[in-house]
Design a protein around this motif. Structure first.
Motif, mmCIF file in Angstrom:
data_model
loop_
_atom_site.group_PDB
_atom_site.id
_atom_site.type_symbol
_atom_site.label_atom_id
_atom_site.label_comp_id
_atom_site.label_asym_id
_atom_site.label_seq_id
_atom_site.Cartn_x
_atom_site.Cartn_y
_atom_site.Cartn_z
ATOM 1 N N ILE A 11 0.809 -1.190 -0.528
ATOM 2 C CA ILE A 11 0.362 0.040 0.048
ATOM 3 C C ILE A 11 1.134 1.649 0.025
ATOM 4 C CG2 ILE A 11 -1.851 0.979 1.731
ATOM 5 C CD1 ILE A 11 -2.997 -1.512 1.580
ATOM 6 N N ALA A 12 2.132 1.416 1.182
ATOM 7 C CA ALA A 12 2.950 2.473 0.919
ATOM 8 C C ALA A 12 2.995 2.881 -0.743
ATOM 9 C CB ALA A 12 3.758 1.884 2.100
ATOM 10 N N LYS A 13 3.678 1.950 -1.764
ATOM 11 C CA LYS A 13 4.140 2.032 -2.722
ATOM 12 C C LYS A 13 3.063 2.835 -3.778
ATOM 13 C CE LYS A 13 7.151 -1.377 -2.401
ATOM 14 N NZ LYS A 13 7.756 -2.480 -2.539
ATOM 15 N N LEU A 14 1.589 2.825 -3.014
ATOM 16 C CA LEU A 14 0.393 3.250 -4.013
ATOM 17 C C LEU A 14 0.421 4.918 -3.930
ATOM 18 C CD1 LEU A 14 -1.455 0.479 -3.165
ATOM 19 C CD2 LEU A 14 -0.727 0.805 -5.541
ATOM 20 N N ASP A 15 -0.393 5.571 -4.637
ATOM 21 C CA ASP A 15 -0.948 6.785 -4.269
ATOM 22 C C ASP A 15 -2.157 7.171 -4.942
ATOM 23 O OD1 ASP A 15 -0.144 7.495 -7.167
ATOM 24 O OD2 ASP A 15 1.210 8.662 -6.865
ATOM 25 N N GLY A 16 -2.877 8.284 -4.332
ATOM 26 C CA GLY A 16 -3.916 8.369 -4.879
ATOM 27 C C GLY A 16 -5.394 7.512 -3.838
ATOM 28 N N GLU A 17 -6.254 7.395 -5.248
ATOM 29 C CA GLU A 17 -7.255 7.259 -4.474
ATOM 30 C C GLU A 17 -6.964 5.367 -5.055
ATOM 31 O OE1 GLU A 17 -10.223 8.489 -7.805
ATOM 32 O OE2 GLU A 17 -8.864 7.105 -9.531
ATOM 33 N N LYS A 18 -5.731 5.272 -5.102
ATOM 34 C CA LYS A 18 -5.589 3.654 -5.717
ATOM 35 C C LYS A 18 -4.733 3.278 -3.642
ATOM 36 C CE LYS A 18 -4.172 3.477 -10.004
ATOM 37 N NZ LYS A 18 -3.061 3.819 -10.890
ATOM 38 N N ARG A 19 -4.339 4.193 -3.170
ATOM 39 C CA ARG A 19 -3.629 4.123 -1.601
ATOM 40 C C ARG A 19 -5.071 3.963 -1.111
ATOM 41 N NH1 ARG A 19 1.389 5.962 0.440
ATOM 42 N NH2 ARG A 19 0.961 5.310 2.663
ATOM 43 N N GLU A 20 -5.608 5.193 -1.284
ATOM 44 C CA GLU A 20 -7.108 5.574 -0.842
ATOM 45 C C GLU A 20 -8.043 3.722 -0.447
ATOM 46 O OE1 GLU A 20 -10.379 5.997 1.871
ATOM 47 O OE2 GLU A 20 -10.779 6.534 -0.418
ATOM 48 N N TRP A 21 -8.246 3.209 -1.345
ATOM 49 C CA TRP A 21 -8.840 2.392 -1.824
ATOM 50 C C TRP A 21 -8.692 1.120 -0.586
ATOM 51 C CZ3 TRP A 21 -13.937 0.266 -3.280
ATOM 52 C CH2 TRP A 21 -14.609 1.413 -4.190
ATOM 53 N N CYS A 22 -6.507 0.708 -1.195
ATOM 54 C CA CYS A 22 -6.197 -0.388 -0.234
ATOM 55 C C CYS A 22 -6.433 -0.164 1.042
ATOM 56 C CB CYS A 22 -4.873 -0.853 -1.332
ATOM 57 S SG CYS A 22 -5.130 -1.218 -2.834
ATOM 58 N N GLU A 23 -6.323 1.140 1.989
ATOM 59 C CA GLU A 23 -6.378 1.096 3.086
ATOM 60 C C GLU A 23 -7.725 1.354 3.760
ATOM 61 O OE1 GLU A 23 -4.478 5.345 3.102
ATOM 62 O OE2 GLU A 23 -2.784 4.697 3.565
ATOM 63 N N PHE A 24 -8.662 1.268 2.664
ATOM 64 C CA PHE A 24 -10.054 0.945 3.467
ATOM 65 C C PHE A 24 -10.130 -0.578 3.657
ATOM 66 C CE2 PHE A 24 -14.231 0.009 3.154
ATOM 67 C CZ PHE A 24 -14.938 0.618 4.020
ATOM 68 N N PHE A 25 -9.753 -1.490 2.905
ATOM 69 C CA PHE A 25 -9.732 -2.384 3.142
ATOM 70 C C PHE A 25 -8.876 -2.723 4.233
ATOM 71 C CE2 PHE A 25 -12.659 -2.028 -0.907
ATOM 72 C CZ PHE A 25 -13.768 -2.845 0.050
ATOM 73 N N ALA A 26 -7.632 -3.014 4.288
ATOM 74 C CA ALA A 26 -6.951 -3.351 4.746
ATOM 75 C C ALA A 26 -6.759 -3.287 6.128
ATOM 76 C CB ALA A 26 -5.309 -3.481 4.674
ATOM 77 N N LYS A 27 -6.931 -2.143 6.387
ATOM 78 C CA LYS A 27 -7.478 -1.423 7.787
ATOM 79 C C LYS A 27 -9.143 -2.514 8.081
ATOM 80 C CE LYS A 27 -9.148 2.321 10.363
ATOM 81 N NZ LYS A 27 -9.821 2.095 11.279
ATOM 82 N N ASP A 96 -19.234 4.003 -2.043
ATOM 83 C CA ASP A 96 -20.713 3.744 -1.360
ATOM 84 C C ASP A 96 -21.753 2.062 -1.178
ATOM 85 O OD1 ASP A 96 -21.148 4.422 -4.541
ATOM 86 O OD2 ASP A 96 -23.512 4.323 -3.803
ATOM 87 N N LEU A 97 -20.099 2.046 -2.505
ATOM 88 C CA LEU A 97 -20.398 0.125 -2.683
ATOM 89 C C LEU A 97 -19.082 -0.608 -1.755
ATOM 90 C CD1 LEU A 97 -20.472 -0.112 -6.765
ATOM 91 C CD2 LEU A 97 -22.219 0.027 -4.657
#
Length: 175
Positions: A11-27, A96-97
């Motif tokens: 996730i740390a290697k991602l940025d923007g919305e890609k990072r935000e989506w992956c952070e959401f699901f990992a959390k 929302d999905l």
């Protein structure tokens, strides 16, 4: 994407919305299912949940949600579409999905933790026999299940309880 060792490094290697989506699901996984430890497999975050996998990764124009629980994915298809057997593509704008996907993860966890009351040998016996769900168990006769290596007399009352909780029963014995 280059090889990473942990989901956080991925996730740390991602940025923007890609990072935000992956952070959401990992959390979500850490907060709601801490017993399920994810790892990087085939270059993406994957969580082994019983007999199934759940994973996710960022694509150029969408977030990819993966599971080997095809029944759950097929139930999601009307909302998401997609042609892949094991993946659903979600536009990054469809915030929302996310709730639909986290609910699906919860269902997969629930479906795969149904055997938690069983001993490890009994769980392995059912898995080796491809009995992953209660509906799979209902296709077997009691005598067939009892014949599986790892399933003993103490397992049967638990299995009966699981079947009854789901309004099911073992297949009728032959006469």
């Amino acid at each position: 994407m280059e090889n990473t060792q942990t989901i956080d490094e991925f996730i740390a290697k991602l940025d923007g919305e890609k990072r935000e989506w992956c952070e959401f699901f990992a959390k979500f996984m850490r907060d709601n299912h801490p017993e399920i430890v994810g790892k990087i497999s085939y270059g993406v975050p994957i969580y082994k949940i019983g007999a199934n996998d759940v994973g996710f990764w960022p694509a150029k124009n969408h977030f990819a949600f993966h599971s080997t629980d095809y029944e759950i994915l097929n139930n999601l298809r009307p909302k998401f579409g997609g042609e892949s057997k094991a993946n659903i593509d979600v536009p990054y704008t469809a915030i929302d999905l996310r709730k639909v996907l986290t609910d699906a993860i919860d269902q997969i966890v629930l479906r795969n933790n149904i055997w938690a009351k069983l001993s490890a040998p009994a769980q392995r016996a059912l898995s080796n026999a491809k009995i992953y769900r209660v509906t799979d168990l209902a296709k077997w006769r009691e005598s067939e299940v009892l014949a599986l290596h790892g399933v003993g007399e103490t397992t049967l009352p638990i299995l009966y309880g699981i079947l009854l909780d789901n309004d099911l029963q073992f297949k009728t014995e032959r006469k």
